[in-house]
Design a protein around this motif. Structure first.
Motif, PDB file in Angstrom:
ATOM      1  N   CYS A 128      42.581  71.725 -80.315  1.00 45.52           N
ATOM      2  CA  CYS A 128      41.573  71.097 -81.179  1.00 45.52           C
ATOM      3  C   CYS A 128      42.151  70.831 -82.565  1.00 45.52           C
ATOM      4  O   CYS A 128      41.976  69.744 -83.122  1.00 45.52           O
ATOM      5  N   ARG A 129      42.841  71.798 -83.099  1.00 49.23           N
ATOM      6  CA  ARG A 129      43.421  71.673 -84.434  1.00 49.23           C
ATOM      7  C   ARG A 129      44.435  70.536 -84.507  1.00 49.23           C
ATOM      8  O   ARG A 129      44.444  69.749 -85.446  1.00 49.23           O
ATOM      9  N   ASP A 130      45.305  70.422 -83.491  1.00 53.20           N
ATOM     10  CA  ASP A 130      46.446  69.519 -83.551  1.00 53.20           C
ATOM     11  C   ASP A 130      46.185  68.117 -82.996  1.00 53.20           C
ATOM     12  O   ASP A 130      47.033  67.228 -83.159  1.00 53.20           O
ATOM     13  N   ASP A 131      45.058  67.882 -82.359  1.00 47.47           N
ATOM     14  CA  ASP A 131      44.839  66.598 -81.700  1.00 47.47           C
ATOM     15  C   ASP A 131      44.870  65.389 -82.642  1.00 47.47           C
ATOM     16  O   ASP A 131      45.421  64.348 -82.273  1.00 47.47           O
ATOM     17  N   PRO A 132      44.338  65.467 -83.856  1.00 51.31           N
ATOM     18  CA  PRO A 132      44.452  64.299 -84.745  1.00 51.31           C
ATOM     19  C   PRO A 132      45.907  63.937 -85.062  1.00 51.31           C
ATOM     20  O   PRO A 132      46.244  62.764 -85.203  1.00 51.31           O
ATOM     21  N   VAL A 133      46.766  64.940 -85.131  1.00 53.69           N
ATOM     22  CA  VAL A 133      48.196  64.687 -85.361  1.00 53.69           C
ATOM     23  C   VAL A 133      48.795  64.023 -84.126  1.00 53.69           C
ATOM     24  O   VAL A 133      49.531  63.039 -84.225  1.00 53.69           O
ATOM     25  N   GLU A 142      45.194  69.665 -91.307  1.00 56.43           N
ATOM     26  CA  GLU A 142      44.257  69.842 -92.421  1.00 56.43           C
ATOM     27  C   GLU A 142      43.955  68.534 -93.155  1.00 56.43           C
ATOM     28  O   GLU A 142      43.047  68.485 -93.994  1.00 56.43           O
ATOM     29  N   ASP A 143      44.685  67.468 -92.844  1.00 57.84           N
ATOM     30  CA  ASP A 143      44.399  66.159 -93.440  1.00 57.84           C
ATOM     31  C   ASP A 143      43.276  65.417 -92.715  1.00 57.84           C
ATOM     32  O   ASP A 143      42.775  64.413 -93.223  1.00 57.84           O
ATOM     33  N   TRP A 144      42.879  65.881 -91.524  1.00 60.97           N
ATOM     34  CA  TRP A 144      41.816  65.218 -90.770  1.00 60.97           C
ATOM     35  C   TRP A 144      40.479  65.806 -91.215  1.00 60.97           C
ATOM     36  O   TRP A 144      40.256  67.010 -91.112  1.00 60.97           O
ATOM     37  N   PRO A 145      39.553  64.982 -91.715  1.00 65.39           N
ATOM     38  CA  PRO A 145      38.314  65.522 -92.275  1.00 65.39           C
ATOM     39  C   PRO A 145      37.295  66.029 -91.250  1.00 65.39           C
ATOM     40  O   PRO A 145      36.397  66.792 -91.613  1.00 65.39           O
ATOM     41  N   PHE A 146      37.420  65.632 -89.987  1.00 61.02           N
ATOM     42  CA  PHE A 146      36.385  65.938 -89.001  1.00 61.02           C
ATOM     43  C   PHE A 146      36.843  67.041 -88.049  1.00 61.02           C
ATOM     44  O   PHE A 146      36.889  66.866 -86.833  1.00 61.02           O
ATOM     45  N   SER A 147      37.178  68.178 -88.631  1.00 62.41           N
ATOM     46  CA  SER A 147      37.754  69.275 -87.864  1.00 62.41           C
ATOM     47  C   SER A 147      37.253  70.618 -88.377  1.00 62.41           C
ATOM     48  O   SER A 147      37.047  70.793 -89.588  1.00 62.41           O
TER      49      SER A 147
END
Length: 159
Positions: A128-133, A142-147
């Motif tokens: 969950c944490r790494d999926d936007p990357v 931590e740069d993704w706001p919807f987490s």
């Protein structure tokens, strides 16, 4: 029609992936406040813990822990999807969507996986944490706001 069997374990911890009907859409991030309200209302009414959650433009991942005597995650997802969709214009609907009163914004089904042990739990939180990357949306989680990374950081948990 397919027959799906879902595991029914009260108090289970479960990983979910839920998609919009149209891949490449940005409705979830465009309407993230609507999604937050739908989830919050459902949590107030039916209770569950969100261990991790990440909302991407066309899908989301989350890890929930259900209450000790409850195994009904299907109703929770039905309510969240319906509440999110209410007052939004319908997507491209087939006759089956019309017959069921669906807006055709979500895929009908979702993927769920019951967490079996602590190692798997940690791996799914990291997913969950790494999926936007992974999707190339940001360079760091931590740069993704919807987490839920931001919530975890506020309470002193490692992002």
């Amino acid at each position: 029609m397919s027959s799906y069997r879902r595991i029914r374990l009260p108090g289970a911890t479960i990983f979910f992936t839920v998609h919009l009907a149209r891949r490449g859409d940005t409705l979830l991030t465009d309407q993230v406040d609507r999604l937050r309200l739908a989830v919050a209302r459902t949590r107030r009414e039916r209770g569950f813990t969100i261990d991790a959650m990440v909302v991407l433009p066309d899908h989301l991942h989350c890890v929930w822990t259900l209450p000790e005597a409850d195994c009904d995650y299907a109703t929770r997802w039905r309510l969240i999807k319906a509440r999110f969709s209410r007052d939004l214009p319908a997507g491209s609907r087939r006759a089956s969507h019309v017959n069921r009163g669906e807006k055709a914004l979500w895929q009908r089904r979702y993927w769920e996986h019951h967490v079996r042990d602590d190692d798997e739990y940690a791996a799914l939180l990291a997913y969950c944490r790494d999926d936007p990357v992974k999707h190339g949306l940001v360079a760091r989680p931590e740069d993704w706001p919807f987490s839920s990374v931001h919530r975890d950081r506020r309470v002193g948990l490692r992002p």
